[in-house]
Scaffold this active site. Structure first.
Site, short mmCIF file in Angstrom:
data_model
loop_
_atom_site.label_atom_id
_atom_site.label_comp_id
_atom_site.label_asym_id
_atom_site.label_seq_id
_atom_site.Cartn_x
_atom_site.Cartn_y
_atom_site.Cartn_z
N PHE A 1 -10.31 3.00 -15.48
CA PHE A 1 -9.82 4.17 -16.21
C PHE A 1 -9.55 3.85 -17.68
O PHE A 1 -9.97 4.59 -18.57
CB PHE A 1 -8.56 4.72 -15.54
CG PHE A 1 -8.82 5.39 -14.23
CD1 PHE A 1 -9.54 6.57 -14.16
CD2 PHE A 1 -8.36 4.83 -13.05
CE1 PHE A 1 -9.79 7.18 -12.95
CE2 PHE A 1 -8.60 5.44 -11.83
CZ PHE A 1 -9.32 6.62 -11.78
N GLU B 1 -0.62 6.82 2.64
CA GLU B 1 -1.88 7.51 2.85
C GLU B 1 -2.71 6.83 3.93
O GLU B 1 -3.31 7.49 4.80
CB GLU B 1 -2.64 7.60 1.53
CG GLU B 1 -1.98 8.56 0.54
CD GLU B 1 -2.45 8.36 -0.90
OE1 GLU B 1 -1.99 9.13 -1.77
OE2 GLU B 1 -3.25 7.45 -1.16
#
Length: 427
Positions: free
Chosen positions: A18, A175
């Protein structure tokens, strides 16, 4: 494509994540020639990496080739390779193939790796999740556990194959645990003859007092309840003290489990040490306000590798939005340098926290505006699909999730590669 003007100042960007990619794209019209160096040929959307590990998405759904992303940016050359050393004074980057890259400016954005808190021997038995290779290896391990349980005659050994542990109660751990419980109770239903996948034990282990410690306590409690409704055993307040091929030790108790997943911590890339500058306890570079390296104003560090404090003294978290903002700030600093202007200080804008737990279960904290359950899940889904690179990726992810939502099926449930423990024993 026109050749890059070699008379322009040379910027080397190490890392196509990123921070590195956002800085490179923000410099599309800058009078620079840029070399983007990465060990992989793709940019990876890490927030959805666990979906590849749990067979919900395939690798191309969350990754795109760097050359394709930057194909229209004429001042960039993408180079596949690994940096092994940096000499800031000589302005050279040493490469694993024996070559070197000279630079006028350098952006180090090589990210982070797994941290086992001094117990690196656990890595062989508790893989982490940082790359596509990690995700594909973990997917294979998870799916093979059910196959081995089906082929096993010994009840105790079968129970060990059907015991899963996720160490670390942050967003990734939550998650993973929630998705594993859904796979066992819904996706694999009626597919085996000798075992009941729903009998699998999925445990989330967090050494701290609560899961999702970065969220408000109210949302942390709701996340725990949602996990427990999915069938996840949540253990908090007791650390894992040992991990081996047969299981793990939780406090004084040894738990037999053939699948342990590490989601408890990260450490900065070892390249940070090559700069020869002060590092924090996590191995990150303590940077100047403009993200440059002390004593080396032509070298910048961004993303998970940079130790940056907010105005209130808290550290900037190692999340995708922070890395993107740092990448854009480095680009702005470089443009200012080229104009002979002093660059400003980096300021992190915190948009909030999101974490999904399972089907129709998530928590969202947007600075006082809190959501949980179905609305939070839709918000999480929309945010992650929106930030994927490329229309194809967004469309594929949306269609796959829509199908999984209605059918509980996970389209990428194919076991590939060689099994490190030999062939699956016959039933």
């Amino acid at each position: 494509m026109d050749a890059i003007d070699t008379r322009l100042p040379h910027l080397v960007v190490i890392g196509g994540g990123f921070a590195g990619l956002w800085a490179t794209r923000a410099l599309a019209k800058a009078p620079l020639r840029i070399t983007l160096l990465d060990r992989s040929n793709h940019h990876l959307f890490q927030p959805l990496l666990y979906q590849v590990a749990t067979a919900g998405l395939s690798a191309p759904d969350i990754a795109a080739p760097l050359r394709h992303i930057l194909r229209r940016q004429c001042n960039v050359q993408v180079r596949l390779g690994e940096a092994t050393g940096i000499d800031p004074a000589a302005r050279r980057v040493a490469l694993a193939d024996g070559g070197a890259l000279g630079f006028d400016y350098l952006l180090l954005a090589s990210g982070a790796t797994h941290a086992y808190f001094g117990n690196d021997q656990w890595a062989a038995h508790a893989p982490g999740l940082k790359s596509l290779d990690d995700a594909l290896h973990l997917r294979r391990q998870l799916l093979l556990a059910f196959e081995r349980a089906e082929a096993c005659d010994d009840p105790a050994e079968r129970a060990a194959w059907l015991s899963f542990a996720v160490v670390g109660g942050g967003p990734t751990g939550v998650e993973l645990a929630g998705t594993l419980a859904e796979i066992a109770r819904h996706t694999l239903k009626d597919e085996f003859r000798r075992i009941d996948p729903a009998s699998a034990r999925v445990r989330l282990v967090e050494a701290g007092p609560r899961v999702l410690a970065s969220f408000p306590e109210e949302l942390s409690r709701k996340a725990r309840r949602q996990l427990e409704r999915l069938g996840v055993e949540v253990s908090t307040g007791v650390p894992v003290t040992a991990i081996d091929g047969g299981g793990y030790r939780l406090g004084e108790d040894y738990v037999h489990a053939r699948t342990v997943v590490w989601a408890a911590g990260v450490a900065a890339s070892p390249l940070a040490r090559a700069l020869g500058v002060p590092l924090d306890r996590a191995g990150r570079v303590i940077v100047e306000p403009d993200l440059s390296v002390p004593g080396h104003p032509h070298v910048f560090v961004a993303g998970d590798l940079a130790a940056v404090q907010r105005a209130d003294g808290r550290p900037v978290p190692g999340v995708a939005p922070a890395a993107k903002q740092m990448g854009r700030h480095v680009a702005a600093s470089l443009r200012a340098r080229l104009r002979g202007v002093q660059a400003g200080a980096f300021g992190y804008r915190d948009f909030g926290n999101l974490a999904t737990i399972g089907r129709m279960a998530a928590v969202v904290d947007l600075h006082g505006f809190k959501l949980s359950g179905l609305l939070a899940w839709w918000f999480w889904l929309a945010a992650h699909v929106f930030f994927l690179i490329g229309f194809r990726n967004r469309l594929v992810v949306l269609l796959n999730w829509a199908w999984a939502y209605w059918s509980y099926q996970r389209a990428a449930r194919i076991i590939l590669g060689r099994d490190r423990e030999g062939p699956v024993p016959p039933a």
